[in-house]
Design a protein around this motif. Sequence first.
Motif, PDB file in Angstrom:
ATOM      1  N   THR A  68      41.143  29.776  52.226  1.00  0.00           N
ATOM      2  CA  THR A  68      41.645  30.054  50.882  1.00  0.00           C
ATOM      3  C   THR A  68      43.163  30.126  50.879  1.00  0.00           C
ATOM      4  O   THR A  68      43.764  30.709  51.775  1.00  0.00           O
ATOM      5  N   GLY A  69      43.766  29.557  49.845  1.00  0.00           N
ATOM      6  CA  GLY A  69      45.206  29.660  49.660  1.00  0.00           C
ATOM      7  C   GLY A  69      45.534  29.897  48.203  1.00  0.00           C
ATOM      8  O   GLY A  69      44.868  29.361  47.303  1.00  0.00           O
ATOM      9  N   ALA A  70      46.543  30.732  47.930  1.00  0.00           N
ATOM     10  CA  ALA A  70      46.952  31.006  46.556  1.00  0.00           C
ATOM     11  C   ALA A  70      48.413  31.421  46.542  1.00  0.00           C
ATOM     12  O   ALA A  70      48.882  32.092  47.479  1.00  0.00           O
ATOM     13  N   THR A 129      48.901  34.155  49.393  1.00  0.00           N
ATOM     14  CA  THR A 129      47.872  34.561  50.342  1.00  0.00           C
ATOM     15  C   THR A 129      47.324  33.329  51.038  1.00  0.00           C
ATOM     16  O   THR A 129      47.234  32.251  50.449  1.00  0.00           O
ATOM     17  N   SER A 130      46.986  33.519  52.304  1.00  0.00           N
ATOM     18  CA  SER A 130      46.381  32.455  53.105  1.00  0.00           C
ATOM     19  C   SER A 130      45.377  33.136  54.024  1.00  0.00           C
ATOM     20  O   SER A 130      45.763  33.912  54.898  1.00  0.00           O
ATOM     21  N   VAL A 155      40.807  35.786  45.265  1.00  0.00           N
ATOM     22  CA  VAL A 155      42.139  36.144  44.751  1.00  0.00           C
ATOM     23  C   VAL A 155      42.127  36.629  43.309  1.00  0.00           C
ATOM     24  O   VAL A 155      43.179  36.987  42.780  1.00  0.00           O
ATOM     25  N   ILE A 156      40.963  36.641  42.647  1.00  0.00           N
ATOM     26  CA  ILE A 156      40.952  36.989  41.232  1.00  0.00           C
ATOM     27  C   ILE A 156      41.443  38.414  40.988  1.00  0.00           C
ATOM     28  O   ILE A 156      42.073  38.700  39.954  1.00  0.00           O
ATOM     29  N   SER A 157      41.194  39.327  41.938  1.00  0.00           N
ATOM     30  CA  SER A 157      41.663  40.708  41.752  1.00  0.00           C
ATOM     31  C   SER A 157      43.187  40.760  41.735  1.00  0.00           C
ATOM     32  O   SER A 157      43.781  41.509  40.946  1.00  0.00           O
ATOM     33  N   LYS A 158      43.838  39.962  42.584  1.00  0.00           N
ATOM     34  CA  LYS A 158      45.303  39.929  42.591  1.00  0.00           C
ATOM     35  C   LYS A 158      45.836  39.311  41.303  1.00  0.00           C
ATOM     36  O   LYS A 158      46.874  39.740  40.772  1.00  0.00           O
ATOM     37  N   ILE A 159      45.130  38.300  40.803  1.00  0.00           N
ATOM     38  CA  ILE A 159      45.562  37.656  39.565  1.00  0.00           C
ATOM     39  C   ILE A 159      45.525  38.649  38.407  1.00  0.00           C
ATOM     40  O   ILE A 159      46.477  38.747  37.617  1.00  0.00           O
ATOM     41  N   LEU A 160      44.438  39.399  38.309  1.00  0.00           N
ATOM     42  CA  LEU A 160      44.323  40.376  37.226  1.00  0.00           C
ATOM     43  C   LEU A 160      45.298  41.523  37.413  1.00  0.00           C
ATOM     44  O   LEU A 160      45.857  42.045  36.432  1.00  0.00           O
ATOM     45  N   TRP A 161      45.512  41.948  38.673  1.00  0.00           N
ATOM     46  CA  TRP A 161      46.474  43.031  38.904  1.00  0.00           C
ATOM     47  C   TRP A 161      47.864  42.617  38.418  1.00  0.00           C
ATOM     48  O   TRP A 161      48.572  43.410  37.778  1.00  0.00           O
ATOM     49  N   THR A 162      48.274  41.388  38.729  1.00  0.00           N
ATOM     50  CA  THR A 162      49.600  40.924  38.321  1.00  0.00           C
ATOM     51  C   THR A 162      49.748  40.957  36.805  1.00  0.00           C
ATOM     52  O   THR A 162      50.777  41.401  36.275  1.00  0.00           O
ATOM     53  N   LYS A 163      48.716  40.487  36.115  1.00  0.00           N
ATOM     54  CA  LYS A 163      48.770  40.460  34.646  1.00  0.00           C
ATOM     55  C   LYS A 163      48.874  41.868  34.078  1.00  0.00           C
ATOM     56  O   LYS A 163      49.710  42.139  33.205  1.00  0.00           O
TER      57      LYS A 163
END
Length: 836
Positions: free
Chosen positions: A699-701, A713-714, A735-743
């Motif tokens: 996974t990469g983001a 993240t990798s 990575v969806i948790s990090k995406i929502l945290w950022t928002k």
Amino acid sequence: MESAKKLNFFPAKHGISQYYSPRMILHQKNLDYNRHCQHSIGSFVQAVNEPDPSNTNAPRTLDCIYLRYTDNDQGGHELLHLATNRIITRRQVTPIPLTPAAIQAVHTLAENQGMPRGLKISSRTGPILYDSAWIAGVDYDEEAFDEYDDDTYNDDDEYEEENSADTDSDNEHESMDPNDIYEFAHQEQHEHEDDESNPSTVEQNDIDSEQEQEQEQHHEEEQDLNEDNIKRTRSGRTTKPPDRLNMIQYTLPTQTVQPLEYTNEKARVIVTVMCHMNDKLSNPRNHKAQQFLQTYSLLSGLKKFGQKGRVAAIGELKQLHDRVVFRPIRVSDLTPLERKRAMESLIFLSEKRDGTVKGRMCANGSSQRSYIRQDEAASPTAMTESILITATIDAKQKRDVMTSDIPNAFVQTDVNKHKIGERIVMKIKGPMVDMLIEMAPEIYSDYVIEENGRKVFYVMILKALYGMLQSSLLYYNKFRKGIESIGFEVNPFDPCVANRIVNGKQHTVVWHVDDLKSSHVDPKVNDEFLKWLEEKYASDNVGKVKSVRGKRHDYLAMWLDFSEEGVLQIDMRPYVHSMIEDFSGTIGKSKQPWNEKLFRIDKKSNKLDEERAKEFHTFVMKGMFLCKRGRQDIQTGIAFLATQTNEPTEEDWNKLCKLMSYLKCTSEEVTRVEADDEARIYWWVDASFSVHRDMKSHTGAVMSLGKGVICSTSTKQKSNARSSTEAELIAMDDVISKILWTKRFLHHQGFENVTTTIYRDNTSTMKLETNGRESASKRTRHLDIKYFYITDLVKRKEVQLEYCPTKLVMADYMTKPVTGTTFYKLKRMITNIHHD
């Protein structure tokens, strides 16, 4: 003790029952083989670690020596953790063959504790029960033990020894969190730069050096009562060895309890076992680190520095006395529990670079672990992502930035008042008693008592002292309450970020313990905030608040550079230079950090020797700290090498050397980050299908606010995917948790209408993520419903999906070892550096 417990497993030959054992009679519980008998004492086991939270880089198993089972109803095992030399408890263990690394770890602990070579087993009171030097068939009498002195034994010492071991499994912190690396590195800097600083950790070995030697007592020799080897015990009772025993029993002299603790240097290695300081301990070229480790206990320091050491110790005690950090309390006013829980007072002496000697006093808070819950001692710290996001906004909005350091933060913090029986008590003994009496006889003289021939007195702690488990949390609560009183509101998605509106503009404060970053478009607002800090936390006795203004700020081991308008430059060049200087491997010239064989593993490659394996581990962790901040272009290589730290090979070493060669070739590069005017968060999420040896995907983001990557993240996926589509779905779930945290974090930073866009290059995955089960086929029906959580987010317009050609997906850089022109193209997009 353990042998007696095991003997009670079986019915005694002449006991009250020939069918039931003493254990069965008293406890009325049967033995469970898997719990009580499966593992033998001293065997090498792997203990299952259960970190909380579980989504960290903490190891899932720990190398331990098995000691005994626990007596609680839930079951468990007491183990000696080789990495920390502490006793821990774990629920599950697996016996494994003894490895050379484990043998060497035990030898290292023995050498650090000054143990002689050869196996010797003694009881907790001193007498030797077995010595590998003994010759089979030879009877050894008491004369063989004349070299051991007869010292007094007391219950207080036994209690202290039993409580010195850390048996709280929840406090085992083996995490690789890069934030922890700064914790210790920054402490090192303050040890040298801030005359008022104190160490925040306590080493058990220094407790032993604080204790004075007990007065030796002479024991009268035992006399044989008759020819049948009858012995007399201390109580006067005569005994005769049972006929069923084959060995001769002896009444051996006892010895004062000497807790076997790890040394001061070993303790510091444990603290930094997964960070860059580990290498500095063994690198003679790093004089600053070696000088930092020259810390002495009070008795050793007085011998080393003489009068200079005494003056430094008195000066430290006077500062704490003047600040009323503690006040004496009579022993008669303490409850028995308070007296037992009393912490030991410690004072350290160290020589600074200018030749002066500095004294630092703290408490040994390790005894508090048995009765203080983790949530009562854990203090939050600012997340790296929060720091970089707020700094990017500072650059975009052209804010005036101020960083500051609060002096002696802990000792300015009041301890919560406790009712009788729960007060925090510390015992002061040794030379410190005389120093405090000399300083203020009218206050301390009447409270001095004698314990075991030594002068001591007890004090009640009134302010947070370094070494207490609650100190950091008490300071955090005080600081948070203070800034909330002047209008700040804490961001619920990072409790170390707070905002308020001043003159119609946002004023943001980020803090990491006592290090602050304050920003506002008007410099006068920072001026006023600095005045508030000085009124609140500065004084002639405590010191001044140190502040830095301007375009460049050394903050949490990063240089935040705002020199270029609208751009945040994350300068990690000094850190990179130190890595290159300290690395012992071959460093050549390489413009790329890896080749296409990065993920390949050669099983025939030889394992590294212990010395290079340690260095490999150290530099991989240094790289992890680096790639989470200013050099995210090396994250893919570090992510893979981090999976090889348990048993690195020559092949892994060569890959690390290539990455270090790349760092040397690009050591002057500085990542640039910019935010655009779109009020949008950009995420690129991707996965490489079946790229690892076990056929797992990667996974990469990456995330950006415009140009340059702020966080990324990798990571290797935890489960195997059956198709590239499934691998992409797993990547999104990763990575969806990090995406929502950022928002949500940016929403509470005042960006209420921010849009989150996720770029994908797999249209099949996008259909599944948009339509959910409606687009599922036979090949995707087995997918867990959690992978379609994104579908709900899309429908609620929390995020939006957009297609992006593979060549422009920056996350592709994090999923596999890209090389050639693709590497340079994606690297320029990630670092926002416009030259090769």
